[in-house]
Scaffold this motif. Structure first.
Motif: not given
Length: 147
Positions: A111-115
């Protein structure tokens, strides 16, 4: 009551406030599909950033708060919410019983990478109108951040 400025556009503080509100609106819009608030994103991605670069065994809540320049109590509240969502783990520090070590779960890392992709795209679009002046803005912001 009077102001030293004849026009509101002469006040750097008021201009910064206006632009900040505009920018935050764009970031909220970019993060909405990911069900993250801006503070959640900042702390989630900062955790990923610090763990990848400086703290492979996990960053402490204090280190995270200092890096993001977020109040330690706010940091604790936001991290508690992210932990309940299964995005990170807060474990006791091996040598400091008062400290918690923060590590992201695989879901939190993803999620951090997508965000960060969504936020960086929103930033590129928001600041695109500055063109080559973007570097000057960054230098000025860095100078202000050193205070």
């Amino acid at each position: 009551m009077s102001s030293e400025f004849n026009d509101s556009q002469e006040s750097p503080g008021f201009l910064l406030w206006q632009v900040t509100n505009m920018w935050q609106k764009e970031i909220r819009f970019a993060l909405e599909p990911l069900a993250l608030t801006h503070p959640q994103f900042v702390l989630l991605f900062s955790c990923q950033w610090l763990n990848d670069r400086d703290c492979p065994q996990g960053v402490t809540q204090i280190q995270l708060a200092q890096h993001a320049r977020v109040d330690v109590n706010v940091t604790s509240q936001v991290l508690r919410t992210l932990e309940m969502r299964g995005l990170l783990n807060r474990n006791p520090h091996l040598t400091d019983t008062r400290a918690k070590v923060i590590t992201l779960t695989p879901q939190g890392n993803e999620l951090a990478s997508r965000a960060v992709q969504a936020v960086e795209a929103a930033d590129r679009e928001f600041f695109a109108g500055l063109g080559a002046d973007t570097d000057q803005l960054k230098r000025l912001l860095i100078q202000l951040a050193k205070r």
